[in-house]
Design a protein around this motif. Structure first.
Motif, PDB file in Angstrom:
ATOM      1  N   ALA A   1      34.199  53.459 166.344  1.00 57.70           N
ATOM      2  CA  ALA A   1      33.205  54.524 166.447  1.00 57.70           C
ATOM      3  C   ALA A   1      31.913  53.995 167.042  1.00 57.70           C
ATOM      4  O   ALA A   1      31.301  54.626 167.904  1.00 57.70           O
ATOM      5  CB  ALA A   1      32.944  55.123 165.060  1.00 57.70           C
TER       6      ALA A   1
ATOM      7  N   LEU B   1      28.917  54.904 170.425  1.00 57.76           N
ATOM      8  CA  LEU B   1      27.673  55.538 170.005  1.00 57.76           C
ATOM      9  C   LEU B   1      26.627  55.487 171.107  1.00 57.76           C
ATOM     10  O   LEU B   1      26.505  54.510 171.830  1.00 57.76           O
ATOM     11  CB  LEU B   1      27.102  54.814 168.772  1.00 57.76           C
ATOM     12  CG  LEU B   1      27.566  55.320 167.408  1.00 57.76           C
ATOM     13  CD1 LEU B   1      27.058  54.387 166.332  1.00 57.76           C
ATOM     14  CD2 LEU B   1      27.088  56.726 167.151  1.00 57.76           C
TER      15      LEU B   1
ATOM     16  N   THR C   1      37.621  50.177 175.872  1.00 51.52           N
ATOM     17  CA  THR C   1      38.166  50.610 174.592  1.00 51.52           C
ATOM     18  C   THR C   1      39.521  49.985 174.259  1.00 51.52           C
ATOM     19  O   THR C   1      39.943  50.036 173.102  1.00 51.52           O
ATOM     20  CB  THR C   1      38.308  52.142 174.551  1.00 51.52           C
ATOM     21  OG1 THR C   1      39.139  52.577 175.627  1.00 51.52           O
ATOM     22  CG2 THR C   1      36.946  52.805 174.644  1.00 51.52           C
TER      23      THR C   1
ATOM     24  N   ILE D   1      30.686  61.188 162.847  1.00 53.05           N
ATOM     25  CA  ILE D   1      31.483  59.954 162.850  1.00 53.05           C
ATOM     26  C   ILE D   1      31.755  59.500 161.423  1.00 53.05           C
ATOM     27  O   ILE D   1      32.879  59.145 161.061  1.00 53.05           O
ATOM     28  CB  ILE D   1      30.760  58.852 163.646  1.00 53.05           C
ATOM     29  CG1 ILE D   1      30.779  59.178 165.139  1.00 53.05           C
ATOM     30  CG2 ILE D   1      31.406  57.490 163.395  1.00 53.05           C
ATOM     31  CD1 ILE D   1      29.941  58.240 165.982  1.00 53.05           C
TER      32      ILE D   1
ATOM     33  N   GLU E   1      28.113  61.176 174.255  1.00 46.67           N
ATOM     34  CA  GLU E   1      28.696  60.251 173.294  1.00 46.67           C
ATOM     35  C   GLU E   1      29.548  60.979 172.275  1.00 46.67           C
ATOM     36  O   GLU E   1      30.524  60.428 171.752  1.00 46.67           O
ATOM     37  CB  GLU E   1      27.632  59.395 172.609  1.00 46.67           C
ATOM     38  CG  GLU E   1      26.620  60.136 171.770  1.00 46.67           C
ATOM     39  CD  GLU E   1      25.399  60.471 172.580  1.00 46.67           C
ATOM     40  OE1 GLU E   1      25.551  60.906 173.743  1.00 46.67           O
ATOM     41  OE2 GLU E   1      24.280  60.303 172.055  1.00 46.67           O
TER      42      GLU E   1
ATOM     43  N   THR F   1      33.366  59.911 171.713  1.00 45.13           N
ATOM     44  CA  THR F   1      33.845  59.598 170.369  1.00 45.13           C
ATOM     45  C   THR F   1      35.024  60.485 169.993  1.00 45.13           C
ATOM     46  O   THR F   1      35.998  60.021 169.387  1.00 45.13           O
ATOM     47  CB  THR F   1      32.704  59.768 169.350  1.00 45.13           C
ATOM     48  OG1 THR F   1      31.590  58.954 169.743  1.00 45.13           O
ATOM     49  CG2 THR F   1      33.158  59.345 167.963  1.00 45.13           C
TER      50      THR F   1
END
Length: 403
Positions: free
Chosen positions: A13, A17, A91, A195, A240, A244
């Motif tokens: 997470a 951000l 990622t 989140i 963002e 996310t």
């Protein structure tokens, strides 16, 4: 096991951000977020021209001394410039628990660390001063929570300081939850809170029951609802929130939905290399190996066009190409792609090791033992006390074979 899942989710997470601005019209937000210089700075930010963004945020920071939001905006740009430099915005690095458990040398730059921490502390102190005069100053509460979340991001991603980072992230959540209590339409505050809700809601039931006794609760549905609202209405959290959401959808195996979210980001920012890379990553993880390989190859070709991507880590695309080809059992081509990734001068140290050991494994599966040994030795030379070096030493003794 539950602790590992919590750390994984927390780290993933944090990876996404505070990555951008959506400029939602009519949303409740700090007026500074709409300043023309801030918009100009984010134009550079979204082309991954971090030096250009940092320079403009430094100018804005100087124009607004003592304002925690101006400090947090600069902190955001400085932090993500460092994360991109370290290849920590890819990622695929977070796609397994090795992000938490694997051995990884600390590659932080002490001067950059000191600047990030100093800016975070400055923003918190400025916000505290404003809050001492007006405890209901929602802009100060938001800026303090955002600064805390950014410092937590650095601690988790660069230093692997999960305990300290988690403590800060809870403080950030508390700040933004308070903002929403005071102004439910302050959509930017829904990112961090969303989140938190989603991560807690994703934990195994026994662990949720345990932490529930300490007053910690959350649900995935509520978390996704908050993220969707931030995506639709946030001024500095729209992008963002979507990134996310894509990460969480990816973790849940909802690849078509995740790809749709990333495609919307690509349409908005077609020259942002990371958004284009993420589409290919999602196709690869969904099992569409050859489709992913074609997407990576197209991305590599685009990086060769002068000015198409102002900043691109093409090594990440070659690594993804290798992974896709390996999954389709095109081992020779996969090894070539991995070796190309490792040979690019801008490749980060960890990406280089990951590429080299993967190349060796592909070579072994293709019956090219001598070339595999060369890749394994190169892996060890690139960092002997690492998870990848341990794997390479194992395959020096016995060729890699798929289970």
């Amino acid at each position: 096991m539950a602790g590992s899942i919590l750390k994984w989710a927390f780290g993933c997470a944090l990876a996404l951000l505070a990555t951008g601005v959506g400029w939602a019209a009519g949303a409740h937000t700090n007026p500074l977020n709409r300043d023309p210089l801030v918009r100009e700075a984010y134009d550079h930010f979204y082309q991954l021209d971090y030096p250009g963004a940092v320079t403009r945020f430094e100018q804005f920071h100087a124009q607004h001394p003592g304002d925690p939001q101006a400090t947090a905006l600069l902190l955001n740009a400085v932090l993500f410039q460092d994360l991109y430099k370290l290849d920590l915005l890819d990622t695929t690095f977070y796609s397994s628990d090795s992000f938490v458990t694997g051995k990884r040398p600390n590659s932080e730059d002490p001067k950059t660390r000191d600047r990030i921490f100093a800016l975070a502390d400055e923003a918190v102190q400025e916000a505290n001063w404003n809050l001492s005069k007006n405890p209901k100053d929602i802009d100060a509460l938001f800026a303090r929570g955002w600064a805390r979340s950014l410092k937590a991001t650095y601690m988790a991603m660069v230093e692997r300081g999960f305990a300290a980072g988690l403590h800060l992230s809870i403080e950030a959540k508390n700040d933004h939850e308070r903002v929403l209590q005071l102004d439910p339409d302050y959509a930017d505050a829904k990112l961090v809170f969303g989140i938190y809700q989603y991560v807690v809601g994703s934990l195994p039931l026994p662990f949720k029951l345990l932490i529930g006794m300490a007053g910690i609760s959350g649900t995935k549905a509520k978390g996704m609802e908050l993220l969707q609202d931030a995506a639709a209405h946030g001024t500095i959290t729209s992008v963002e929130a979507r990134t996310t959401m894509a990460l969480f959808l990816r973790r849940d195996g909802k690849y078509p939905e995740a790809i749709q979210v990333v495609e919307s980001l690509k349409r908005q920012y077609p020259h942002d290399f990371l958004f284009c890379l993420e589409e290919a990553n999602l196709r690869q993880e969904s099992g569409a190996g050859m489709s992913a390989a074609a997407t990576y190859q197209a991305l590599i070709e685009q990086t060769a066009k002068p000015g198409y991507f102002p900043s691109a880590h093409v090594d990440l695309a070659y690594y993804g190409l290798g992974k896709s080809l390996h999954g389709e059992r095109h081992f020779d081509e996969a090894a070539l792609a991995y070796e190309k990734a490792a040979s690019i001068p801008t490749a980060g140290a960890e990406l280089k090791r990951r590429s080299l050991v993967a190349a060796g494994m592909s070579r072994d599966l293709n019956g090219q033992r001598e070339q595999a040994l060369m890749d394994y030795h190169a892996t060890i030379q690139a960092g002997s006390d690492t998870e990848q070096a341990d794997m390479a030493r194992k395959y020096l003794d016995k060729p890699y074979r798929e289970k």
